[in-house]
Design an enzyme around this catalytic site. Sequence first.
Site, PDB file in Angstrom:
ATOM      1  N   LYS A  72       0.837  -1.211   0.000  1.00 32.54           N
ATOM      2  CA  LYS A  72       0.000   0.000   0.000  1.00 32.54           C
ATOM      3  C   LYS A  72       0.865   1.251   0.000  1.00 32.54           C
ATOM      4  O   LYS A  72       0.541   2.236  -0.657  1.00 32.54           O
ATOM      5  CB  LYS A  72      -0.884   0.039   1.261  1.00 32.54           C
ATOM      6  CG  LYS A  72      -2.047  -0.914   1.225  1.00 32.54           C
ATOM      7  CD  LYS A  72      -3.058  -0.574   2.299  1.00 32.54           C
ATOM      8  CE  LYS A  72      -2.549  -0.785   3.700  1.00 32.54           C
ATOM      9  NZ  LYS A  72      -2.409  -2.175   4.133  1.00 32.54           N
ATOM     10  N   CYS A 110      26.172   5.281  12.514  1.00 33.84           N
ATOM     11  CA  CYS A 110      25.717   5.287  13.911  1.00 33.84           C
ATOM     12  C   CYS A 110      26.500   4.258  14.736  1.00 33.84           C
ATOM     13  O   CYS A 110      27.653   4.490  15.061  1.00 33.84           O
ATOM     14  CB  CYS A 110      24.207   5.086  13.972  1.00 33.84           C
ATOM     15  SG  CYS A 110      23.521   5.814  15.477  1.00 33.84           S
ATOM     16  N   HIS A 122      22.271   9.368  10.685  1.00 33.19           N
ATOM     17  CA  HIS A 122      21.768   8.412   9.681  1.00 33.19           C
ATOM     18  C   HIS A 122      21.567   9.103   8.329  1.00 33.19           C
ATOM     19  O   HIS A 122      20.463   9.569   8.036  1.00 33.19           O
ATOM     20  CB  HIS A 122      20.415   7.841  10.142  1.00 33.19           C
ATOM     21  CG  HIS A 122      20.531   6.944  11.323  1.00 33.19           C
ATOM     22  ND1 HIS A 122      20.639   5.585  11.210  1.00 33.19           N
ATOM     23  CD2 HIS A 122      20.568   7.216  12.646  1.00 33.19           C
ATOM     24  CE1 HIS A 122      20.736   5.045  12.414  1.00 33.19           C
ATOM     25  NE2 HIS A 122      20.695   6.012  13.298  1.00 33.19           N
ATOM     26  N   GLU A 131      21.208   7.817   5.570  1.00 37.46           N
ATOM     27  CA  GLU A 131      20.290   7.043   4.711  1.00 37.46           C
ATOM     28  C   GLU A 131      18.864   7.584   4.737  1.00 37.46           C
ATOM     29  O   GLU A 131      18.101   7.337   3.806  1.00 37.46           O
ATOM     30  CB  GLU A 131      20.314   5.553   5.093  1.00 37.46           C
ATOM     31  CG  GLU A 131      19.673   5.173   6.435  1.00 37.46           C
ATOM     32  CD  GLU A 131      20.615   5.281   7.627  1.00 37.46           C
ATOM     33  OE1 GLU A 131      21.592   6.035   7.552  1.00 37.46           O
ATOM     34  OE2 GLU A 131      20.343   4.627   8.661  1.00 37.46           O
TER      35      GLU A 131
HETATM   36  N1  GLN Z   1      23.179   1.689  20.086  1.00 36.81           N
HETATM   37  C1  GLN Z   1      23.831   2.883  19.710  1.00 36.81           C
HETATM   38  C2  GLN Z   1      23.335   4.072  20.521  1.00 36.81           C
HETATM   39  O1  GLN Z   1      22.284   4.040  21.084  1.00 36.81           O
HETATM   40  C3  GLN Z   1      23.694   3.169  18.234  1.00 36.81           C
HETATM   41  C4  GLN Z   1      22.270   3.329  17.762  1.00 36.81           C
HETATM   42  C5  GLN Z   1      22.122   3.250  16.275  1.00 36.81           C
HETATM   43  O2  GLN Z   1      22.941   2.661  15.581  1.00 36.81           O
HETATM   44  N2  GLN Z   1      21.039   3.805  15.744  1.00 36.81           N
HETATM   45  O3  GLN Z   1      24.005   5.075  20.608  1.00 36.81           O
END
Ligand code: GLN
Length: 540
Positions: A19, A384, A510, A512
Amino acid sequence: MSDTKFVFVTGGVTSSLGKGIIAASLAKLLQAQNYKVTIQKFDPYINVDPGTLNPYEHGECFVTEDGAETDLDLGHYERFLNEPTSQSNNITTGSVYQSVIDKERRGEFLGKTVQVVPHITNEIKFRMKELSEKRDLDIIITEIGGTVGDIESLPYIEAVRQLIWELGPQNSIVIHLTLIPYLSAAGELKTKPTQHSIKTLMESGVKADVLVCRTEHHLNKKIKDKLALFCNVRSDAVIESIDADSIYEVPLLMQKEGLDKVVLKTLNLSSPVSPDMDKWKRFLEKLKFPKNIIKIGLIGKYLEIQDSYKSILESLIHSGTFYDTKVEVEMINSEFLNFKNVNSKLINVSGIIVAPGFGERGIEGKITAVNYVRENDIPFFGICFGMQMAVIEHSRNVLGLSSANSTEIDKDTKHPVISIMDNQKQIVNKGGTMRLGSWSCDLKKGSLVHSVYKKNQISERHRHRYEYNNDYMKQLEETGLVATGINPDTELVEIIENINNKWFVGVQYHPEFKSTVLNPHPLFKSFMKASLEYYKKSKV
Ligand code: GLN
């Protein structure tokens, strides 16, 4: 609000029919005709948001600019529309009940009994209309999660029924996405499940105006006419949605079937211009006829579910296509990666991404992978948790701090090179309390990332609790791991680069989440270019 028209997308027969992709494709076609359009998703589960859900349960958790942890369909909306979404674009039953219960506690219902109808349905309707109050929008596409007939979707369908009535004729349209199964033994496509699904929808007082039929085989006129007759829709409103090689083909397939035309006609809107899909078509052309193929390794641990790393995989497609390259992603489970097998597992890849993640499981494998790519100068992109792993690897193997760790993994480590932010220490609730959403970052002049972004300041989306520990910055920098992106307000390190390597970048955020079809993310593009160069060099 008064001028905004509403498109509701419901699903029948089975889940996972796509969807979100149909909604995003329709939105793309409407946007290409200069309509101001947005998409919102209503999820019937009780979690307040998907932030606390394991990726095995629900795939990736997509993060918006304003820091909402949302369903991964919002990622598709942004990638298709090239426009950001927000907190108000994803609503769950949990968040609806939470605000109704909060109002009840404040005494706002003046002694009345609080009920699903009208209080929950009123709240749902309020949320359905909310974006039209905040923004100047011609059309809002609302995707209702789940399948018609589910107990938990009932209040949403009832809210849709009421809203259609309130909006009056030609101001709303219901698109029902359904499955036309093919019985190979009989050699036939079957319409009965769709008939039943439409009947279930009608029992709730909602009539579908358009049927979008997922199918593995083309629907002939006879089947389309039969579906139209039994499901109470016009024949031109029976739209075939044949399986496609790429989700990015779906907008053009929907255009060919005339989905946008039927929607505009039903809403009494004109199509002043034919959809301008030229750039989209050029992207598709490059996607279909690549000149190169490379393998990129993605080191993670939620590999059984492809959707866990949805945005990273899509970003690789965007940046690969930009360089006429088909990217074959080798998913490598960090749990089973060690010093003995790392060479054989990574020998064929031209670049490595170490994925985001949480918790101890699989981290030693990630650190081993970073060690391998650092020593062999293979392009490395840490996202991250992946960036945090690069800091730990460097501290252990270059600085000789063998016990270096993140306090997420070892609370009492002697060398907490990654540690929890002070303001996170007191937090006990897990939901919605990470460092979320968009934060600024100053880029160091002369660094690789500065040349990639071509800017002094950027802003990127975050979702994490732990941070680079600045107490170790001097030692790390002296040995090549340089902090090249710093948050201007908090001095938190957002980017690290190993200056002894050709392309070795770790980012605390991030990237992405900001890559789209028409705007591939600059860091993914640069990583792709470096991986292609590595591939070409390693071939000679
Ligand atoms: N676990 C790690 C933190 O909390 C990285 C989190 C993640 O990769 N989004 O900082």
